[in-house]
Write a protein that holds these residues in place. Sequence first.
Motif, PDB file in Angstrom:
ATOM      1  N   TYR A 104       0.854  -1.192   0.000  1.00 42.01           N
ATOM      2  CA  TYR A 104       0.000   0.000   0.000  1.00 42.01           C
ATOM      3  C   TYR A 104       0.883   1.232   0.000  1.00 42.01           C
ATOM      4  CZ  TYR A 104       0.961  -0.439   5.021  1.00 42.01           C
ATOM      5  OH  TYR A 104       1.566  -0.572   6.237  1.00 42.01           O
ATOM      6  N   GLU A 105       0.276   2.361  -0.293  1.00 45.80           N
ATOM      7  CA  GLU A 105       1.025   3.616  -0.375  1.00 45.80           C
ATOM      8  C   GLU A 105       0.380   4.668   0.511  1.00 45.80           C
ATOM      9  OE1 GLU A 105       0.838   4.219  -4.613  1.00 45.80           O
ATOM     10  OE2 GLU A 105       2.598   2.964  -4.950  1.00 45.80           O
ATOM     11  N   LYS A 106       1.234   5.575   1.015  1.00 41.82           N
ATOM     12  CA  LYS A 106       0.770   6.700   1.838  1.00 41.82           C
ATOM     13  C   LYS A 106       1.569   7.930   1.446  1.00 41.82           C
ATOM     14  CE  LYS A 106      -0.543   4.223   6.055  1.00 41.82           C
ATOM     15  NZ  LYS A 106      -0.310   4.118   7.499  1.00 41.82           N
ATOM     16  N   GLN A 107       0.909   9.057   1.506  1.00 38.71           N
ATOM     17  CA  GLN A 107       1.585  10.320   1.243  1.00 38.71           C
ATOM     18  C   GLN A 107       2.318  10.753   2.505  1.00 38.71           C
ATOM     19  OE1 GLN A 107       1.493  11.769  -1.885  1.00 38.71           O
ATOM     20  NE2 GLN A 107       3.088  13.090  -1.088  1.00 38.71           N
ATOM     21  N   GLY A 108       3.602  11.035   2.364  1.00 37.77           N
ATOM     22  CA  GLY A 108       4.403  11.510   3.483  1.00 37.77           C
ATOM     23  C   GLY A 108       4.907  12.910   3.204  1.00 37.77           C
ATOM     24  N   SER A 109       5.622  13.491   4.140  1.00 39.35           N
ATOM     25  CA  SER A 109       6.131  14.855   3.975  1.00 39.35           C
ATOM     26  C   SER A 109       7.175  14.943   2.860  1.00 39.35           C
ATOM     27  CB  SER A 109       6.725  15.365   5.289  1.00 39.35           C
ATOM     28  OG  SER A 109       7.774  14.512   5.715  1.00 39.35           O
ATOM     29  N   ASN A 110       7.802  13.823   2.516  1.00 37.40           N
ATOM     30  CA  ASN A 110       8.801  13.802   1.444  1.00 37.40           C
ATOM     31  C   ASN A 110       8.300  13.098   0.190  1.00 37.40           C
ATOM     32  OD1 ASN A 110      10.792  15.186   2.895  1.00 37.40           O
ATOM     33  ND2 ASN A 110      11.397  13.313   3.943  1.00 37.40           N
ATOM     34  N   GLY A 111       6.988  12.963   0.046  1.00 36.71           N
ATOM     35  CA  GLY A 111       6.428  12.332  -1.150  1.00 36.71           C
ATOM     36  C   GLY A 111       5.715  11.037  -0.844  1.00 36.71           C
ATOM     37  N   LEU A 112       5.345  10.346  -1.900  1.00 33.20           N
ATOM     38  CA  LEU A 112       4.599   9.104  -1.787  1.00 33.20           C
ATOM     39  C   LEU A 112       5.532   7.975  -1.336  1.00 33.20           C
ATOM     40  CD1 LEU A 112       1.734   8.020  -2.285  1.00 33.20           C
ATOM     41  CD2 LEU A 112       2.495   7.371  -4.581  1.00 33.20           C
ATOM     42  N   MET A 113       5.111   7.250  -0.315  1.00 31.15           N
ATOM     43  CA  MET A 113       5.905   6.132   0.200  1.00 31.15           C
ATOM     44  C   MET A 113       5.140   4.838  -0.019  1.00 31.15           C
ATOM     45  SD  MET A 113       7.429   7.689   3.761  1.00 31.15           S
ATOM     46  CE  MET A 113       5.847   7.613   4.566  1.00 31.15           C
ATOM     47  N   GLY A 114       5.876   3.786  -0.404  1.00 28.19           N
ATOM     48  CA  GLY A 114       5.287   2.462  -0.554  1.00 28.19           C
ATOM     49  C   GLY A 114       5.618   1.614   0.658  1.00 28.19           C
ATOM     50  N   PHE A 115       4.691   0.777   1.065  1.00 27.79           N
ATOM     51  CA  PHE A 115       4.868  -0.116   2.209  1.00 27.79           C
ATOM     52  C   PHE A 115       4.654  -1.553   1.742  1.00 27.79           C
ATOM     53  CE2 PHE A 115       3.876   3.983   3.855  1.00 27.79           C
ATOM     54  CZ  PHE A 115       4.567   4.095   5.047  1.00 27.79           C
ATOM     55  N   LEU A 116       5.721  -2.326   1.741  1.00 24.82           N
ATOM     56  CA  LEU A 116       5.673  -3.720   1.308  1.00 24.82           C
ATOM     57  C   LEU A 116       5.684  -4.610   2.542  1.00 24.82           C
ATOM     58  CD1 LEU A 116       5.759  -5.665  -1.137  1.00 24.82           C
ATOM     59  CD2 LEU A 116       8.259  -5.662  -0.874  1.00 24.82           C
ATOM     60  N   SER A 117       4.622  -5.366   2.710  1.00 20.86           N
ATOM     61  CA  SER A 117       4.479  -6.244   3.865  1.00 20.86           C
ATOM     62  C   SER A 117       4.747  -7.688   3.441  1.00 20.86           C
ATOM     63  CB  SER A 117       3.052  -6.113   4.422  1.00 20.86           C
ATOM     64  OG  SER A 117       2.828  -7.050   5.451  1.00 20.86           O
ATOM     65  N   THR A 118       5.717  -8.315   4.117  1.00 19.72           N
ATOM     66  CA  THR A 118       6.043  -9.716   3.832  1.00 19.72           C
ATOM     67  C   THR A 118       5.929 -10.542   5.104  1.00 19.72           C
ATOM     68  OG1 THR A 118       8.407  -9.441   4.252  1.00 19.72           O
ATOM     69  CG2 THR A 118       7.654  -9.047   1.992  1.00 19.72           C
ATOM     70  N   LYS A 119       5.770 -11.831   4.907  1.00 17.52           N
ATOM     71  CA  LYS A 119       5.721 -12.743   6.039  1.00 17.52           C
ATOM     72  C   LYS A 119       6.581 -13.952   5.693  1.00 17.52           C
ATOM     73  CE  LYS A 119       2.389 -14.541   9.364  1.00 17.52           C
ATOM     74  NZ  LYS A 119       0.961 -14.605   9.695  1.00 17.52           N
ATOM     75  N   ARG A 120       7.471 -14.295   6.607  1.00 17.55           N
ATOM     76  CA  ARG A 120       8.337 -15.457   6.434  1.00 17.55           C
ATOM     77  C   ARG A 120       7.855 -16.543   7.388  1.00 17.55           C
ATOM     78  NH1 ARG A 120      14.756 -15.423   6.483  1.00 17.55           N
ATOM     79  NH2 ARG A 120      14.331 -13.221   6.607  1.00 17.55           N
ATOM     80  N   TYR A 121       7.858 -17.764   6.900  1.00 14.28           N
ATOM     81  CA  TYR A 121       7.443 -18.917   7.685  1.00 14.28           C
ATOM     82  C   TYR A 121       8.633 -19.853   7.852  1.00 14.28           C
ATOM     83  CZ  TYR A 121       2.725 -17.393   6.511  1.00 14.28           C
ATOM     84  OH  TYR A 121       1.580 -16.655   6.359  1.00 14.28           O
ATOM     85  N   GLY A 122       8.772 -20.432   9.029  1.00 10.51           N
ATOM     86  CA  GLY A 122       9.801 -21.427   9.283  1.00 10.51           C
ATOM     87  C   GLY A 122       9.155 -22.689   9.828  1.00 10.51           C
ATOM     88  N   GLU A 123       9.396 -23.796   9.152  1.00  8.17           N
ATOM     89  CA  GLU A 123       8.812 -25.081   9.544  1.00  8.17           C
ATOM     90  C   GLU A 123       9.913 -26.074   9.869  1.00  8.17           C
ATOM     91  OE1 GLU A 123       6.534 -26.157   6.091  1.00  8.17           O
ATOM     92  OE2 GLU A 123       5.003 -24.643   6.487  1.00  8.17           O
ATOM     93  N   ASP A 124       9.602 -27.041  10.732  1.00 10.08           N
ATOM     94  CA  ASP A 124      10.579 -28.083  11.037  1.00 10.08           C
ATOM     95  C   ASP A 124      10.508 -29.175   9.967  1.00 10.08           C
ATOM     96  OD1 ASP A 124       8.386 -29.734  11.676  1.00 10.08           O
ATOM     97  OD2 ASP A 124       8.705 -29.564  13.841  1.00 10.08           O
ATOM     98  N   ALA A 125      11.308 -30.217  10.143  1.00 10.78           N
ATOM     99  CA  ALA A 125      11.385 -31.295   9.156  1.00 10.78           C
ATOM    100  C   ALA A 125      10.061 -32.040   8.986  1.00 10.78           C
ATOM    101  CB  ALA A 125      12.496 -32.272   9.536  1.00 10.78           C
ATOM    102  N   ASN A 126       9.158 -31.932   9.971  1.00 10.15           N
ATOM    103  CA  ASN A 126       7.844 -32.584   9.891  1.00 10.15           C
ATOM    104  C   ASN A 126       6.779 -31.665   9.296  1.00 10.15           C
ATOM    105  OD1 ASN A 126       8.787 -34.982  11.138  1.00 10.15           O
ATOM    106  ND2 ASN A 126       8.621 -33.975  13.127  1.00 10.15           N
ATOM    107  N   GLY A 127       7.179 -30.456   8.894  1.00  9.23           N
ATOM    108  CA  GLY A 127       6.221 -29.512   8.327  1.00  9.23           C
ATOM    109  C   GLY A 127       5.453 -28.722   9.364  1.00  9.23           C
ATOM    110  N   GLU A 128       5.867 -28.828  10.632  1.00 10.34           N
ATOM    111  CA  GLU A 128       5.195 -28.087  11.707  1.00 10.34           C
ATOM    112  C   GLU A 128       5.747 -26.664  11.764  1.00 10.34           C
ATOM    113  OE1 GLU A 128       2.692 -29.176  13.772  1.00 10.34           O
ATOM    114  OE2 GLU A 128       2.677 -31.003  12.539  1.00 10.34           O
ATOM    115  N   LEU A 129       4.866 -25.691  11.880  1.00  6.80           N
ATOM    116  CA  LEU A 129       5.268 -24.293  11.962  1.00  6.80           C
ATOM    117  C   LEU A 129       6.039 -24.037  13.255  1.00  6.80           C
ATOM    118  CD1 LEU A 129       5.012 -21.495  10.575  1.00  6.80           C
ATOM    119  CD2 LEU A 129       3.007 -21.121  12.025  1.00  6.80           C
TER     120      LEU A 129
END
Length: 149
Positions: A104-129
């Motif tokens: 998403y984007e928001k207007q800031g005092s220095n112009g338009l800023m983009g916000f990239l949201s990511t999520k990382r997942y880590g699972e064990d050898a059995n596929g359990e989070l």
Amino acid sequence: MYKDLIGKKSSKVKSTIERGMVTRFAESIGDLNPIYVDEEVGKKSRYGGNIAPPTFPRVLSSGVIEGLKLPKKGLIHGEQNYHYKRPLLVGEDIYSYSVIEDYYEKQGSNGLMGFLSTKRYGEDANGELVFTEESIIIITETVRKAMKV
């Protein structure tokens, strides 16, 4: 700018939680808690071995998201949160992957800023989070303009 990438994910990447890497990481963050670095303390702990510091997943590889091209410099680290089901154990294999959650984007005092949201997942050898890592990267107007060139 990145809206078309929302929902895309990387393939899983296997990483081993290596003792030496955990020790170097603990040293670099200035937290030599014995549960991270002392084998005897780890053996006597409720985990039966050493664990990694909570922010350790930052150094794990989580693959490449096809089509995601970020500049090498000029990004701002906006936010990062970790959630654990259990600690990372020294010696275990973890399978990590990332997903683009939002843009998403928001207007800031220095112009338009983009916000990239990511999520990382880590699972064990059995596929359990084991953990999730939520991160927001801020892309300034200057960087956005340079990327369009």
